[in-house]
Motif scaffolding. Structure first.
Motif, PDB file in Angstrom:
ATOM      1  N   ARG A  44       0.819  -1.214   0.000  1.00  0.00           N
ATOM      2  CA  ARG A  44       0.000   0.000   0.000  1.00  0.00           C
ATOM      3  C   ARG A  44       0.853   1.265   0.000  1.00  0.00           C
ATOM      4  O   ARG A  44       0.486   2.273  -0.626  1.00  0.00           O
ATOM      5  CB  ARG A  44      -0.956  -0.032   1.199  1.00  0.00           C
ATOM      6  CG  ARG A  44      -1.977  -1.150   1.053  1.00  0.00           C
ATOM      7  CD  ARG A  44      -2.814  -1.394   2.291  1.00  0.00           C
ATOM      8  NE  ARG A  44      -3.701  -2.533   2.047  1.00  0.00           N
ATOM      9  CZ  ARG A  44      -4.447  -3.119   2.975  1.00  0.00           C
ATOM     10  NH1 ARG A  44      -4.426  -2.658   4.220  1.00  0.00           N
ATOM     11  NH2 ARG A  44      -5.214  -4.144   2.661  1.00  0.00           N
ATOM     12  N   ARG A  63       1.103   4.223  -3.032  1.00  0.00           N
ATOM     13  CA  ARG A  63       1.041   5.667  -2.833  1.00  0.00           C
ATOM     14  C   ARG A  63       2.267   6.356  -3.422  1.00  0.00           C
ATOM     15  O   ARG A  63       2.171   7.450  -3.990  1.00  0.00           O
ATOM     16  CB  ARG A  63       0.920   5.991  -1.339  1.00  0.00           C
ATOM     17  CG  ARG A  63      -0.453   5.739  -0.755  1.00  0.00           C
ATOM     18  CD  ARG A  63      -1.535   6.583  -1.427  1.00  0.00           C
ATOM     19  NE  ARG A  63      -1.285   7.997  -1.323  1.00  0.00           N
ATOM     20  CZ  ARG A  63      -1.790   8.784  -0.372  1.00  0.00           C
ATOM     21  NH1 ARG A  63      -2.580   8.275   0.561  1.00  0.00           N
ATOM     22  NH2 ARG A  63      -1.512  10.078  -0.352  1.00  0.00           N
ATOM     23  N   ASP A  67       1.638   9.180  -6.016  1.00  0.00           N
ATOM     24  CA  ASP A  67       1.944  10.522  -5.520  1.00  0.00           C
ATOM     25  C   ASP A  67       3.235  11.092  -6.098  1.00  0.00           C
ATOM     26  O   ASP A  67       3.325  12.298  -6.344  1.00  0.00           O
ATOM     27  CB  ASP A  67       2.042  10.517  -3.993  1.00  0.00           C
ATOM     28  CG  ASP A  67       0.720  10.177  -3.322  1.00  0.00           C
ATOM     29  OD1 ASP A  67      -0.223   9.789  -4.040  1.00  0.00           O
ATOM     30  OD2 ASP A  67       0.628  10.302  -2.097  1.00  0.00           O
ATOM     31  N   PRO A 105       0.914   8.624   4.827  1.00  0.00           N
ATOM     32  CA  PRO A 105      -0.460   8.513   4.305  1.00  0.00           C
ATOM     33  C   PRO A 105      -1.291   7.515   5.094  1.00  0.00           C
ATOM     34  O   PRO A 105      -0.780   6.505   5.584  1.00  0.00           O
ATOM     35  CB  PRO A 105      -0.251   8.040   2.867  1.00  0.00           C
ATOM     36  CG  PRO A 105       1.080   7.347   2.880  1.00  0.00           C
ATOM     37  CD  PRO A 105       1.915   8.121   3.859  1.00  0.00           C
ATOM     38  N   CYS A 154      -4.081   3.603   1.012  1.00  0.00           N
ATOM     39  CA  CYS A 154      -3.580   3.409  -0.345  1.00  0.00           C
ATOM     40  C   CYS A 154      -4.553   4.085  -1.316  1.00  0.00           C
ATOM     41  O   CYS A 154      -5.628   4.540  -0.913  1.00  0.00           O
ATOM     42  CB  CYS A 154      -3.442   1.919  -0.635  1.00  0.00           C
ATOM     43  SG  CYS A 154      -4.988   1.087  -1.092  1.00  0.00           S
ATOM     44  N   PRO A 155      -4.241   4.171  -2.589  1.00  0.00           N
ATOM     45  CA  PRO A 155      -5.129   4.844  -3.534  1.00  0.00           C
ATOM     46  C   PRO A 155      -6.520   4.216  -3.639  1.00  0.00           C
ATOM     47  O   PRO A 155      -7.466   4.876  -4.071  1.00  0.00           O
ATOM     48  CB  PRO A 155      -4.385   4.723  -4.872  1.00  0.00           C
ATOM     49  CG  PRO A 155      -2.956   4.552  -4.503  1.00  0.00           C
ATOM     50  CD  PRO A 155      -2.974   3.753  -3.244  1.00  0.00           C
TER      51      PRO A 155
END
Length: 227
Positions: A87, A91, A95, A130, A133-134
């Motif tokens: 995860r 990102r 990102d 973060p 995850c997306p």
């Protein structure tokens, strides 16, 4: 690395998805378990069965009273590290590298063995720690497991119930791409209008637009009901 190019960690990641929140996954028979793992990884049932035996021999999986496969404490610890790493890499790819959310999943699988734990920790810090995850899955597996009780799949909603899409199932790359192409993304508002079991279709309202979605896809969307 076993046949078909899938590592132990990739198998553990799949078993983790079948196992949470309690470290045990169904169905109980070995052949059925192998079948589910094989389907999610795109390998033969025989290959999946061989890997389950290998995981058992390495102390990562054990058999329960009903012969069900259960992740051991060591298996859970390793699987959770694998999932967290995946995860964070996703990102990083979205990102920093500019990949789409759906692309990030495929590349994260390919890169899983590339980064050490120390590199992953640095990556996590540079990303600003973060939360998810997306695709909406918490980076913290502890948070994920505590959150599970508050989520339903879209297919489980009753007509008239509404909520917000929180997570997307990601083991099926084609389906994951479809979710993004069709707008079924984390944060979207969705309402169940009607179910048509005979046709395997559901009528929904997605962000104020009427849509239809198949039951298979609806089972891959995790929703938090509106208060």
């Amino acid at each position: 690395m076993p046949a078909h190019g899938h590592s132990i960690d990739e198998y553990l990641e799949v078993i983790y998805f079948l196992a949470f929140p309690i470290g045990e996954y169904a169905p109980a028979s070995e052949s059925a378990i192998a079948s589910r793992v094989a389907d999610m990884l795109g390998v033969s049932r025989a290959s999946a069965g061989e890997m389950l035996k290998r995981l058992e021999s390495e102390g990562l999986v054990e058999r329960g009273e009903q012969k069900e496969a259960i992740l051991t404490a060591a298996g859970i610890e390793r699987a959770e590290k694998v999932v967290r790493k995946h995860r964070i890499i996703e990102r990083f790819l979205t990102d920093f590298m500019g990949y789409t959310a759906s692309e990030s999943h495929v590349h994260a699988d390919e890169l899983g063995d590339t980064f050490t734990d120390e590199m992953i920790d640095r990556m996590y810090e540079r990303l600003g720690r973060p939360d998810r995850c997306p695709h909406g899955w918490p980076v913290s597996t502890e948070l994920e497991q505590s959150e599970n009780e508050g989520l339903l799949t879209l297919a489980e909603l009753e007509p008239g119930q509404a909520g917000e899409i929180v997570r997307l199932a990601e083991h099926d790359g084609d389906l994951l791409h479809w979710f993004y192409d069709e707008g079924y993304v984390p944060g979207s508002k969705i309402e169940m209008r009607a179910a048509h079991p005979a046709a395997g279709q559901l009528a929904v309202v997605l962000d104020a637009h009427e849509r239809e979605i198949g039951e298979k896809a609806a089972n891959g969307l995790y929703v938090r009901l509106a208060a």
